[in-house]
Design an enzyme around this catalytic site. Structure first.
Site, PDB file in Angstrom:
ATOM      1  N   ARG A 268      43.553  25.772  33.071  1.00  0.00           N
ATOM      2  CA  ARG A 268      41.977  27.359  33.442  1.00  0.00           C
ATOM      3  C   ARG A 268      42.979  28.854  33.018  1.00  0.00           C
ATOM      4  O   ARG A 268      44.198  29.743  33.979  1.00  0.00           O
ATOM      5  CB  ARG A 268      41.665  27.011  34.748  1.00  0.00           C
ATOM      6  CG  ARG A 268      40.501  28.558  35.126  1.00  0.00           C
ATOM      7  CD  ARG A 268      40.185  28.572  36.554  1.00  0.00           C
ATOM      8  NE  ARG A 268      39.547  27.057  37.383  1.00  0.00           N
ATOM      9  CZ  ARG A 268      39.889  27.131  38.319  1.00  0.00           C
ATOM     10  NH1 ARG A 268      39.933  27.635  39.038  1.00  0.00           N
ATOM     11  NH2 ARG A 268      39.167  25.544  38.330  1.00  0.00           N
TER      12      ARG A 268
ATOM     13  N   HIS B 126      45.288  25.713  38.625  1.00  0.00           N
ATOM     14  CA  HIS B 126      44.814  25.772  37.549  1.00  0.00           C
ATOM     15  C   HIS B 126      45.884  25.978  35.671  1.00  0.00           C
ATOM     16  O   HIS B 126      45.526  25.673  34.798  1.00  0.00           O
ATOM     17  CB  HIS B 126      43.607  25.401  37.116  1.00  0.00           C
ATOM     18  CG  HIS B 126      43.053  24.395  37.732  1.00  0.00           C
ATOM     19  ND1 HIS B 126      43.058  22.990  37.303  1.00  0.00           N
ATOM     20  CD2 HIS B 126      42.817  24.352  39.389  1.00  0.00           C
ATOM     21  CE1 HIS B 126      41.589  22.924  38.800  1.00  0.00           C
ATOM     22  NE2 HIS B 126      41.704  23.057  38.920  1.00  0.00           N
TER      23      HIS B 126
ATOM     24  N   ASP C  13      41.268  18.992  38.355  1.00  0.00           N
ATOM     25  CA  ASP C  13      39.904  18.510  39.040  1.00  0.00           C
ATOM     26  C   ASP C  13      38.787  17.750  38.420  1.00  0.00           C
ATOM     27  O   ASP C  13      38.949  17.710  37.598  1.00  0.00           O
ATOM     28  CB  ASP C  13      38.925  20.153  39.538  1.00  0.00           C
ATOM     29  CG  ASP C  13      38.845  21.358  39.815  1.00  0.00           C
ATOM     30  OD1 ASP C  13      39.900  20.928  40.892  1.00  0.00           O
ATOM     31  OD2 ASP C  13      38.667  21.827  40.125  1.00  0.00           O
TER      32      ASP C  13
ATOM     33  N   GLU D 162      40.339  20.363  49.320  1.00  0.00           N
ATOM     34  CA  GLU D 162      39.645  19.929  47.973  1.00  0.00           C
ATOM     35  C   GLU D 162      39.593  18.573  47.831  1.00  0.00           C
ATOM     36  O   GLU D 162      40.415  18.049  46.843  1.00  0.00           O
ATOM     37  CB  GLU D 162      39.672  20.856  46.644  1.00  0.00           C
ATOM     38  CG  GLU D 162      38.882  22.112  46.738  1.00  0.00           C
ATOM     39  CD  GLU D 162      39.113  23.969  46.040  1.00  0.00           C
ATOM     40  OE1 GLU D 162      39.892  23.251  44.887  1.00  0.00           O
ATOM     41  OE2 GLU D 162      38.943  24.190  46.022  1.00  0.00           O
TER      42      GLU D 162
ATOM     43  N   HIS E 161      40.560  18.074  43.425  1.00  0.00           N
ATOM     44  CA  HIS E 161      41.692  18.677  43.067  1.00  0.00           C
ATOM     45  C   HIS E 161      43.368  18.767  43.557  1.00  0.00           C
ATOM     46  O   HIS E 161      43.088  17.978  44.157  1.00  0.00           O
ATOM     47  CB  HIS E 161      41.501  20.363  44.268  1.00  0.00           C
ATOM     48  CG  HIS E 161      42.613  21.594  43.372  1.00  0.00           C
ATOM     49  ND1 HIS E 161      42.465  23.019  43.563  1.00  0.00           N
ATOM     50  CD2 HIS E 161      44.170  21.233  43.604  1.00  0.00           C
ATOM     51  CE1 HIS E 161      43.604  22.975  42.918  1.00  0.00           C
ATOM     52  NE2 HIS E 161      44.673  22.764  42.915  1.00  0.00           N
TER      53      HIS E 161
END
Length: 268
Positions: free
Chosen positions: A106, A151, A158, A240, A243
């Site tokens: 990301r 990320h 994810d 999460e 994740h």
């Protein structure tokens, strides 16, 4: 006439210089767009069997719009992380499952987009699905949004599980009625993944991997994902279930900002 001719020659030279600068500008801009280091690869080049449903280039995410920096629906990771996912996928295929990734590398500009969105308290377009029980004023305090993301270092992903053969996931229709991400699976957006108890990116404590309220098949599915990825070298973020970060990270202290696009890893 000599003076006039000379003036024309100066003007012509000036215009040519301006044209040259203007023509060179796009090329210069293209050259300044950051590219990924050689250690980054497109996941498909390592394992084309892993399903990719990249959410942030689309409007089906907690912002409700495509996120900055996502030029193509492409999973990019560091090579060790991609190879580790391949090992996990090999094990899961034998059991009739496939991995499906929602987000991989990301860029920092995407994280910056998240922060701007979180600071705009009037924008609650997707609240009904992704954060029904969380007041938007608490997104930073509760840890759902941060100014940096693992990320961006390239080894975090994810993901979820899909039972094979995989049914297609229908496209999201902007403006469609939103259903809470923790609703029963039959009522949530029809993702083709197994039932994990919540949808992806569900801002709720039910998303905690080992939340005791998640039992039965949902808990078994989370544990299958966790066990398989742990064996491949990944570490789960407890808050999460989707994740995971491959350890040791190749770039533990670097937050990259090259765009998510094939050209960023061309030739790697």
């Amino acid at each position: 006439m000599t003076g006039i001719a000379s003036a024309f020659r100066v003007l012509a030279a000036t215009a040519a210089a301006l044209l040259a600068v203007t023509a060179a500008t796009p090329t210069a801009q293209a050259k300044t767009e950051p590219k990924a280091p050689e250690e980054f690869v497109a996941l498909r080049s390592v394992d084309p069997t892993i399903i990719q449903e990249m959410r942030y280039p689309t409007g089906h995410n907690f912002l409700g719009e495509p996120v900055d920096g996502y030029r193509q629906p492409l999973c990019i990771l560091t090579r060790p992380a991609a190879r580790a996912l391949h090992r996990a996928q090999t094990q899961l295929l034998r059991r009739g499952y496939s991995l499906k990734v929602y987000d991989c590398y990301r860029p920092q500009r995407a994280v910056d987009h998240f922060v701007r969105w979180a600071e705009d308290l009037d924008d609650e377009t997707m609240k009904g699905e992704f954060y029904p029980r969380v007041d938007k004023t608490r997104l930073f305090t509760d840890g759902y949004i941060a100014e940096k993301s693992g990320h961006s270092r390239g080894s975090t992903v994810d993901l979820t599980l899909v039972r094979l053969p995989a049914a297609p996931t229908r496209p999201y229709r902007p403006g469609e009625q939103l259903v809470p991400c923790y609703a029963p699976q039959a009522e949530r957006f029809p993702d083709n993944s197994v039932d994990m108890g919540t949808g992806f990116d569900c801002f709720d404590t039910l998303s905690h991997t080992d939340d005791p309220r998640i039992q039965g098949v949902q808990r078994a599915n989370r544990q299958l994902l966790k066990t398989t990825l742990t064996d491949a070298g990944f570490v789960n973020l407890a808050e999460e279930w989707w994740h995971y970060t491959f350890k040791p990270e190749l770039f533990p202290d670097t937050y990259f900002d090259f765009p998510v696009a094939q050209r960023s890893v061309a030739g790697h």
